[in-house]
Design a protein around this motif. Structure first.
Motif, PDB file in Angstrom:
ATOM      1  N   ALA A  89       0.807  -1.231  -0.019  1.00 19.68           N
ATOM      2  CA  ALA A  89       0.017  -0.001   0.028  1.00 19.68           C
ATOM      3  C   ALA A  89       0.801   1.152  -0.089  1.00 19.68           C
ATOM      4  N   VAL A  90       1.860   1.374   0.684  1.00 21.02           N
ATOM      5  CA  VAL A  90       2.910   2.501   0.700  1.00 21.02           C
ATOM      6  C   VAL A  90       3.655   2.355  -0.474  1.00 21.02           C
ATOM      7  N   ASP A  91       4.073   1.291  -1.005  1.00 19.49           N
ATOM      8  CA  ASP A  91       4.769   1.334  -2.353  1.00 19.49           C
ATOM      9  C   ASP A  91       3.711   2.012  -3.475  1.00 19.49           C
ATOM     10  N   ALA A  92       2.615   1.520  -3.024  1.00 24.21           N
ATOM     11  CA  ALA A  92       1.685   2.417  -4.134  1.00 24.21           C
ATOM     12  C   ALA A  92       1.494   3.878  -4.054  1.00 24.21           C
ATOM     13  N   LEU A  93       1.473   4.248  -2.853  1.00 27.77           N
ATOM     14  CA  LEU A  93       1.573   5.720  -2.624  1.00 27.77           C
ATOM     15  C   LEU A  93       2.962   6.222  -3.235  1.00 27.77           C
ATOM     16  N   ALA A  94       3.872   5.891  -2.997  1.00 26.68           N
ATOM     17  CA  ALA A  94       5.107   6.540  -3.502  1.00 26.68           C
ATOM     18  C   ALA A  94       5.273   6.159  -4.864  1.00 26.68           C
ATOM     19  N   ALA A  95       4.702   5.384  -5.583  1.00 24.51           N
ATOM     20  CA  ALA A  95       4.698   5.110  -7.173  1.00 24.51           C
ATOM     21  C   ALA A  95       3.893   6.331  -7.677  1.00 24.51           C
ATOM     22  N   HIS A  96       2.393   6.590  -6.989  1.00 27.88           N
ATOM     23  CA  HIS A  96       1.743   7.696  -7.299  1.00 27.88           C
ATOM     24  C   HIS A  96       2.384   8.925  -7.230  1.00 27.88           C
ATOM     25  N   ALA A 114       5.734   9.514  -7.593  1.00 29.51           N
ATOM     26  CA  ALA A 114       6.675   9.537  -8.510  1.00 29.51           C
ATOM     27  C   ALA A 114       6.064   9.950  -9.908  1.00 29.51           C
ATOM     28  N   ALA A 115       4.814   9.269 -10.248  1.00 33.44           N
ATOM     29  CA  ALA A 115       4.098   9.306 -11.534  1.00 33.44           C
ATOM     30  C   ALA A 115       3.261  10.551 -11.682  1.00 33.44           C
ATOM     31  N   GLN A 116       2.729  11.016 -10.583  1.00 36.86           N
ATOM     32  CA  GLN A 116       1.854  12.055 -10.866  1.00 36.86           C
ATOM     33  C   GLN A 116       2.152  13.337 -10.178  1.00 36.86           C
ATOM     34  N   GLY A 117       3.345  13.372  -9.368  1.00 36.40           N
ATOM     35  CA  GLY A 117       4.003  14.446  -8.781  1.00 36.40           C
ATOM     36  C   GLY A 117       3.030  15.078  -7.760  1.00 36.40           C
ATOM     37  N   SER A 118       2.226  14.076  -7.086  1.00 30.68           N
ATOM     38  CA  SER A 118       1.420  14.330  -5.805  1.00 30.68           C
ATOM     39  C   SER A 118       2.458  14.329  -4.682  1.00 30.68           C
ATOM     40  N   GLU A 119       1.991  14.595  -3.408  1.00 31.43           N
ATOM     41  CA  GLU A 119       2.731  14.643  -2.070  1.00 31.43           C
ATOM     42  C   GLU A 119       2.101  13.696  -1.118  1.00 31.43           C
ATOM     43  N   PHE A 120       1.437  12.712  -1.633  1.00 34.24           N
ATOM     44  CA  PHE A 120       1.016  11.746  -0.755  1.00 34.24           C
ATOM     45  C   PHE A 120       1.857  11.472   0.600  1.00 34.24           C
ATOM     46  N   VAL A 121       2.948  10.856   0.418  1.00 31.45           N
ATOM     47  CA  VAL A 121       3.920  10.051   1.235  1.00 31.45           C
ATOM     48  C   VAL A 121       4.186  11.212   2.138  1.00 31.45           C
ATOM     49  N   PRO A 122       4.866  12.496   1.949  1.00 28.99           N
ATOM     50  CA  PRO A 122       5.288  13.505   2.855  1.00 28.99           C
ATOM     51  C   PRO A 122       3.947  14.078   3.735  1.00 28.99           C
ATOM     52  N   SER A 123       2.906  14.084   3.139  1.00 28.49           N
ATOM     53  CA  SER A 123       1.492  14.730   3.959  1.00 28.49           C
ATOM     54  C   SER A 123       1.283  13.538   4.770  1.00 28.49           C
ATOM     55  N   LEU A 124       1.094  12.573   4.579  1.00 29.03           N
ATOM     56  CA  LEU A 124       0.624  11.490   5.560  1.00 29.03           C
ATOM     57  C   LEU A 124       1.617  11.114   6.632  1.00 29.03           C
TER      58      LEU A 124
END
Length: 530
Positions: free
Chosen positions: A451-458, A460-470
């Motif tokens: 699940a966390v790997d999916a966030l990191a991949a997202h 990297a691909a979309q330029g989102s900030e899910f990992v640092p935000s969470l």
């Protein structure tokens, strides 16, 4: 008076020293010489197995009885100044089974002893380490080939330590230097007047010295041997029949840096190096605590604690690196010994360690931290910036490997926190354990949460900030406002990101166990991203 190097053959010694100092008069050149000692006629000669004995104060036939005494002591060879016929000396040496070297009358004994000791210590270092450049005599010969000149290497006191063997013409200055005499005073005065000595001691530049036919002096190149700002000696190259080689100056610069390593290694005696080897072996678990305690006069049943110091910046210039280690080791030795008389100091890799015995547990933290602060401050004043880590006390000397491991872990953690210069294992235990947990997760892909790997991949691909935000949200224990302030975003923006992150990954942050696992995985993802 005695040295205890590994040894070298008399043949190798004669190749290095040879003319104009020594000549083999009797005996085999293939015997091994392990040390050098001076025998005064007033001295009683004890056991000197394998040594070369220099007989001073007696020449020619007068020295026959000292040749016999040297053989009786177990010496390999004896050196005597011979005036005129040598038959009596040769017969005495052959009858007693000892090699005989004859020395020119003009040679100074102290100069000869210095040169011989340099050859023997070079053999010791070559045998004990991976000294890829060999000894100073080998270096001098190499430089002679590269520069097309005749080379001599001197220490900071202008004593000749090594020189090249050459069939080329040598001038009066070189001959007198090797024989241990003073050079022509008028010429030395000119060198001082021209600022040659000052330049050699204050810079790494190659100095070119003009020939002076009136003194019988040929042209020379010279370079100072340095470690950092410290002058260790000089390499001189005398021009022979041919001009200097085109790359002579660059060869000299390289040779000076190699020579600096040799001279730094020779600062300590063989005995001191053996003590440091014992300490390093104890810290690495290679040598038993009982052996170390027996040789160094310690109680193996006493408690101990390990202090480790490391330079903040790794010095890539080898001589400067070794000089820095010497400076750290010397400062640590002074302070550690003043704190505990039986303190042991040694070097492993780029780090310097102090093993402090018999430190009461209630004193270990405050008293040792005070001593360590003095060490760090003293080194900082000397221009050497360090960090210090302190392990936990162990009940017996044989367990110092565990205390050293903790001190190393503290230094490793401090390398990621440049603002600190001193810490104990207790200060950083949580950070150290977390770091090692993350290393374990990184080394074992089966322990990763997809699940966390999916966030990191997202991200990297979309330029989102899910990992640092969470991660900020979990670091703030779910306090949205605090986490948003740390990220410099509006709380509603963070709430939106958290909802999107859980939707993308499927994470259930309401479950405490899943939240804990997620937090660890996010820390790993942030580290890998960084």
């Amino acid at each position: 008076m005695h040295t205890e190097p590994t040894g070298t053959t008399l043949r190798a010694l004669l190749v290095a020293v040879g003319e104009p100092l020594l000549e083999l008069t009797a005996g085999s050149p293939d015997i091994t010489v392990r040390g050098v000692a001076i025998l005064d006629p007033d001295d009683e000669l004890g056991g000197c197995p394998g040594e070369l004995i220099l007989v001073i104060g007696a020449r020619g036939r007068e020295a026959v009885r000292y040749v016999r005494a040297a053989a009786k002591s177990g010496a390999s060879a004896v050196a005597v100044k011979a005036d005129g016929k040598r038959d009596d000396l040769r017969a005495a040496a052959e009858d007693n089974g000892i090699a005989l070297l004859t020395v020119r009358p003009q040679v100074r004994w102290d100069q000869l002893q210095t040169v011989i000791r340099e050859v023997l210590e070079g053999a010791t270092l070559a045998a004990a380490s991976d000294a890829e450049h060999g000894d100073l005599f080998g270096l001098a010969q190499t430089v002679a080939v590269l520069t097309a000149g005749s080379v001599s290497i001197e220490d900071a006191g202008n004593r000749v330590l090594a020189y090249s063997r050459s069939d080329d013409d040598i001038d009066e200055m070189r001959r007198l230097s090797i024989l241990g005499w003073e050079g022509p005073e008028q010429y030395l005065a000119l060198l001082r007047k021209w600022g040659v000595y000052q330049r050699l001691r204050s810079s790494e530049d190659v100095v070119r010295v003009d020939e002076r036919p009136e003194f019988g002096i040929r042209q020379r190149l010279a370079v100072g041997i340095r470690a950092g700002t410290q002058h260790l000696g000089t390499i001189w190259v005398q021009q022979g029949r041919r001009p200097f080689a085109e790359q002579a100056e660059s060869a000299l610069l390289g040779a000076a840096r190699i020579a600096a390593v040799h001279l730094l290694r020779r600062r300590g005696s063989v005995g001191i190096r053996s003590r440091e080897d014992l300490v390093a072996g104890l810290l690495e678990g290679r040598i038993s605590a009982d052996l170390v305690a027996g040789q160094l006069g310690l109680d193996p049943a006493a408690s101990a604690i390990v202090l480790a110091l490391a330079p903040r910046e790794i010095e890539h210039d080898r001589p400067t690196h070794e000089l820095r280690q010497l400076e750290i080791s010397n400062v640590v030795s002074v302070h550690a010994t003043s704190y505990r008389r039986g303190a042991l100091v040694g070097t492993v890799g780029s780090r310097v360690y102090a093993v402090l015995p018999e430190v009461p547990p209630h004193q270990a933290e405050p008293a040792l931290q005070a001593v360590t602060r003095h060490v760090v401050a003293a080194l900082d004043r000397a221009g050497v910036r360090t960090q210090a880590g302190i392990g936990s006390p162990v009940p017996v000397l044989g367990e110092v490997v565990a205390s050293r491991s903790e001190a190393d872990r503290v230094l490793d953690a401090m390398a990621r926190t440049p603002g600190r210069d001193l810490a104990t294992i207790a200060d950083l235990r949580a950070e150290i354990l977390l770091d090692e947990t993350l290393r374990l997760l990184e080394a074992n892909p089966d322990l990763r949460d997809p699940a966390v790997d999916a966030l990191a991949a997202h991200d990297a691909a979309q330029g989102s900030e899910f990992v640092p935000s969470l991660l900020a949200y979990l670091d703030a224990l779910g306090d949205v406002r605090a986490a948003a302030a740390g990220l410099n975003i509006h709380p509603n923006t963070l709430r939106h990101r958290i909802r999107r992150a859980t939707a993308v990954s499927g994470l259930e942050l309401g479950d405490p166990r899943e939240r804990l696992v997620c937090h660890l995985q996010l820390l790993l993802a942030a580290r890998r991203r960084g």
